[in-house]
Design a protein around this motif. Structure first.
Motif, PDB file in Angstrom:
ATOM      1  N   ARG A   1      19.589  30.208   8.118  1.00  0.00           N
ATOM      2  CA  ARG A   1      19.783  31.479   8.145  1.00  0.00           C
ATOM      3  C   ARG A   1      20.192  31.592   9.372  1.00  0.00           C
ATOM      4  O   ARG A   1      19.680  33.488   9.828  1.00  0.00           O
ATOM      5  CB  ARG A   1      18.073  31.572   7.254  1.00  0.00           C
TER       6      ARG A   1
ATOM      7  N   SER B   1      15.113  29.067  11.082  1.00  0.00           N
ATOM      8  CA  SER B   1      15.099  27.816  10.065  1.00  0.00           C
ATOM      9  C   SER B   1      14.897  27.030   9.611  1.00  0.00           C
ATOM     10  O   SER B   1      14.160  26.401   8.601  1.00  0.00           O
ATOM     11  CB  SER B   1      17.399  27.877   9.772  1.00  0.00           C
TER      12      SER B   1
ATOM     13  N   GLN C   1      12.052  38.060   5.320  1.00  0.00           N
ATOM     14  CA  GLN C   1      12.800  37.195   4.222  1.00  0.00           C
ATOM     15  C   GLN C   1      12.406  36.037   4.730  1.00  0.00           C
ATOM     16  O   GLN C   1      12.461  34.905   3.927  1.00  0.00           O
ATOM     17  CB  GLN C   1      14.087  37.224   3.738  1.00  0.00           C
ATOM     18  N   ARG C   2      12.738  35.489   5.796  1.00  0.00           N
ATOM     19  CA  ARG C   2      13.035  34.630   6.875  1.00  0.00           C
ATOM     20  C   ARG C   2      11.842  33.776   6.212  1.00  0.00           C
ATOM     21  O   ARG C   2      11.508  32.612   6.645  1.00  0.00           O
ATOM     22  CB  ARG C   2      13.674  34.545   7.760  1.00  0.00           C
TER      23      ARG C   2
ATOM     24  N   LYS D   1      11.043  32.503   2.983  1.00  0.00           N
ATOM     25  CA  LYS D   1      11.434  31.161   2.742  1.00  0.00           C
ATOM     26  C   LYS D   1      11.018  30.418   3.502  1.00  0.00           C
ATOM     27  O   LYS D   1      11.094  28.819   2.407  1.00  0.00           O
ATOM     28  CB  LYS D   1      12.932  31.678   3.121  1.00  0.00           C
TER      29      LYS D   1
ATOM     30  N   GLU E   1       8.131  28.416   1.650  1.00  0.00           N
ATOM     31  CA  GLU E   1       8.473  28.597   0.605  1.00  0.00           C
ATOM     32  C   GLU E   1       8.876  26.544   0.745  1.00  0.00           C
ATOM     33  O   GLU E   1       8.211  26.419  -0.023  1.00  0.00           O
ATOM     34  CB  GLU E   1       9.505  29.168  -0.009  1.00  0.00           C
ATOM     35  N   GLU E   2       9.429  26.390   1.591  1.00  0.00           N
ATOM     36  CA  GLU E   2      10.008  25.727   2.290  1.00  0.00           C
ATOM     37  C   GLU E   2       8.968  24.675   2.378  1.00  0.00           C
ATOM     38  O   GLU E   2       9.038  23.407   2.735  1.00  0.00           O
ATOM     39  CB  GLU E   2      11.105  25.967   3.091  1.00  0.00           C
TER      40      GLU E   2
END
Lengths: 277, 469
Positions: free
Chosen positions: A83, A114, A139-140, A143, A146-147
């Motif tokens: 990202r 990222s 958003q990053r 994300k 989430e990861e």
């Protein structure tokens, strides 16, 4: 499977790394009933992955084969979806040692980006440390969180979606190490070193680490032909000289060559230590 | 996490601690022992005063070798507008610009002048100082500081500090492994808490200690060692808590083949009546002396009984001999137990990582020890030289069972960062050693010799028209 603990067998819900060949790998979320397309054919998760040992060879539908590997932060760094520009293993390794990271370390990181460095930090500080990471892009930040959950490391990390310059890390007085990824390096390095000195930091040093890769190759070097040697014994019979087999036309050596292009610069790393007072 | 006085304890220097002394870029590892004279950078002093201070405190060495904490930044670089020149066109370097002689400086030192004061004297007595540019003046002062300051900083040991120390002081002891190379190895081998790692090194224990630090006492480390016994001097310098040693095992490589073949016998021997005594010793390890004496008694009874003091002495001598023999038995039994424990960890062939860094040819070491790794696990091999690793690479390709083989080295470049004077310093190229890394995979029995698929792309041919003119 988790990014901080090895396991032997692939299970539903794992993140595995499919190795297709040199410099060709991809992450796969293992799910019952799912399929993954590769250039060698289809991998059926239920039959080909779940229950298999990590490290196994998997034959794909077209007949070609791949290997399935247990994830590690290093494998993640080269397969994760970017990202942002990420940090690569060479810099990550240097940072890990220079920040003296180890199990139990508490680390503050900005920005998460990222998550390349984040995963490496988590692996090193587990099982008792904690990472406080800040990402100002919503958003990053989401994300990344989430990861971390998918990779079963979320218990070791707190992601905060905020601006570190305004709101800080969300914690004070806890960190063993802080990592800041700042833009405009040419100005930033200078100002950073001055600020660090003013704030009482010691052992301030700025380094750059460059990786050199050596590709092992068999190289064939032809030998020159200077014509028949007149001082050699059997020269009376011209026919014999013609029939004499030539010396080896070439010599093969085993050596290494650098790749066509090598990364020349990734970033400047500035380290410093604040003595406890 | 509240920051109260109790938390402080882990940051304070204690007697018996292993610490690292630092001045500038010079490091030395020592242990804090009472009234022990320590020599560092041509100065001797005692570390007693350091106890109870915080780590990273800088001390001044005053007369008598006593340490005194240095006051924070006493009159550092006062930025008064000093007189300075613009360039060096008129500065002649004839070695005569300093008016103080060596003897003068010695006298000042003997008078007990502090480093800062000596430097000021040097500046005042230099005929060219005021003509130097500001930058040149800065550089001059920095240089003198390095020479005349008598400070020492006491640091808590860490892999970073010890690796830099060894590389600076005794690179030969660590096969010239540079600290950034070590950093790469630890990460590439995915060293982390809870795993089972094999280490084969002849780097004075630095690599072993580094691995242990990254494991934090969790999991296990098996040191494979050549020769009589494992070398671990460097591990001490890390100052690990005692329980870290519980996770450290060792295994002599001379038994590797037997272990792999399944013929290594690590069970207790059962020779004769002696065995009874040894098993008894096993159970009652804690009770040393009284046990030894008791064991001695049957022998005593068998001895001829003479009368006199000689007899008593002879008895006592026998007793001591018995006690020693018993000690030896106990030690051997301990050793056997350790061997059995290490063998048990190894024979599953499910280790999580392998780190090799030694003066031995890496190829046979790697080929031998790889067998203990589970599939999908990383390994790293360090060598001071490239060629032996090329051999390893070739052999691994022939044999199969590994992927992602990479032969690399790193360049570490330091920068001087100062306003308008930022530039790289010396480039430490080469001299740091090479690393071969890779990952194991399940060995394919059905595969024919040689890889089915080329691992790396064939070198591209350059068309003549593409080459640069």
């Amino acid at each position: 499977m988790s990014f901080v603990e090895y396991s032997d067998f692939i299970q539903d819900g794992d993140v595995a790394i499919v190795y297709l060949g040199h410099d060709s790998m991809m992450p796969v979320k293992v799910q019952k009933g799912a399929q993954t397309q590769t250039r060698y054919g289809v991998i059926r998760h239920s039959t080909d992955l779940i229950g298999q040992r990590y490290g196994s060879k998997v034959t794909c539908s077209k007949g070609g084969w791949v290997h399935v590997l247990h994830p590690t932060p290093e494998l993640w760094t080269v397969t994760l979806p970017h990202r942002t520009q990420i940090l690569y293993t060479t810099d990550i390794a240097t940072i890990t040692m220079m920040l003296e990271l180890k199990p139990g370390s508490v680390v503050c990181e900005s920005g998460t980006g990222s998550g390349s460095l984040s995963h490496a930090i988590l692996r090193t500080i587990a099982p008792t440390g904690h990472l406080h990471t800040v990402e100002f892009h919503q958003q990053r930040a989401e994300k990344a969180a989430e990861e971390f959950k998918e990779h079963r490391v979320d218990h070791l990390v707190t992601v905060r979606n905020q601006d570190v310059c305004k709101d800080g890390f969300g914690v004070t007085g806890v960190a063993d190490a802080v990592f800041l990824d700042i833009p405009s390096p040419w100005e930033a390095v200078q100002r950073t070193c001055e600020a660090l000195a003013d704030q009482g930091f010691e052992e301030i040093s700025t380094v750059e680490v460059l990786l050199r890769v050596h590709d092992v190759r068999n190289v064939s070097l032809p030998l020159p032909d200077f014509g028949p040697d007149p001082s050699s014994q059997t020269e009376s019979d011209a026919a014999a000289a013609e029939k004499a087999p030539p010396n080896h036309a070439s010599v093969t050596i085993k050596t290494t060559t650098p790749p066509r292009e090598i990364p020349g610069h990734t970033g400047y790393l500035t380290f410093a230590t604040k003595p406890r007072t | 996490m509240a920051d109260n006085g109790d938390d402080d304890a882990q940051y304070r220097i204690k007697g018996g601690d292993y610490v690292v002394l630092k001045r500038g870029d010079i490091f030395k590892a020592v242990q804090i022992q009472p009234k022990k004279k320590v020599i560092f950078e041509k100065q001797w002093f005692f570390l007693d005063n350091a106890v109870d201070h915080l780590y990273s405190t800088t001390f001044e060495i005053v007369s008598g070798g006593v340490l005194q904490p240095k006051k924070l930044k006493d009159a550092e670089s006062s930025t008064d507008t000093k007189e300075a020149g613009t360039d060096n066109r008129n500065i002649v370097d004839d070695g005569k610009s300093q008016k103080l002689t060596r003897d003068d400086i010695e006298t000042l030192k003997e008078q007990g002048l502090k480093g800062q004061e000596i430097i000021q004297q040097l500046i005042d007595n230099s005929s060219t100082f005021k003509d130097k540019t500001e930058y040149a003046q800065d550089k001059y002062i920095k240089k003198k500081k390095k020479k005349y300051e008598n400070t020492v900083t006491i640091l808590k040991p860490s892999c970073r500090i010890l690796a830099m120390m060894y590389h600076g002081r005794e690179p030969g002891k660590i096969c010239h492994l540079r600290y950034d190379t070590l950093a790469q190895m630890l990460t590439l081998a995915n060293i982390h808490a809870g795993s089972k790692v094999l280490v084969f090194e002849t780097c004075a224990g630095l690599v072993l200690g580094a691995v242990m630090e990254r494991m934090g006492g969790y999991g296990s480390v098996i040191q494979m060692y050549p020769g009589g016994g494992p070398v671990r001097a460097g591990v001490e310098s890390f100052g690990f808590p005692a329980h870290f040693h519980d996770m450290l095992h060792e295994f002599p490589i001379c038994h590797v083949n037997a272990l792999l073949a399944g013929t290594l016998d690590t069970t207790a021997k059962e020779p004769s009546a002696d065995s009874k005594q040894s098993t008894v010793a096993e159970e009652k390890e804690k009770q040393n002396q009284p046990e030894a004496e008791q064991q001695g008694s049957p022998e005593e009874q068998n001895m001829e009984t003479n009368s006199g003091a000689d007899d008593l002495e002879k008895e006592q001598k026998e007793k001591r001999k018995e006690a020693k023999a018993q000690e030896k038995k106990v030690k051997l039994e301990e050793k056997r137990k350790k061997l059995a424990a290490a063998a048990a960890l190894l024979e599953g062939r499910n280790a999580d990582g392998l780190v090799i860094a030694s003066r031995f040819h890496p190829c046979p070491v790697l080929m031998g020890l790889l067998k203990f790794l589970a599939p999908s696990r990383p390994f790293v091999v360090y060598s001071q030289y490239k060629e032996p690793l090329i051999e390893c690479y070739t052999k691994l390709k022939e044999q199969g069972g590994t992927i992602s083989l990479r032969l690399t080295d790193t360049w570490l470049r330091h920068y001087q960062v100062l306003p308008n004077r930022t530039h790289p310093l010396l480039l430490m190229s080469g001299g740091g050693g090479y690393v071969l890394s890779g990952t194991t995979v399940a060995m394919d029995r059905s595969k024919s010799a040689g890889s089915q698929r080329a691992e790396e792309p064939a070198p591209k041919r350059l068309k003549l028209t593409d080459t640069e003119g």
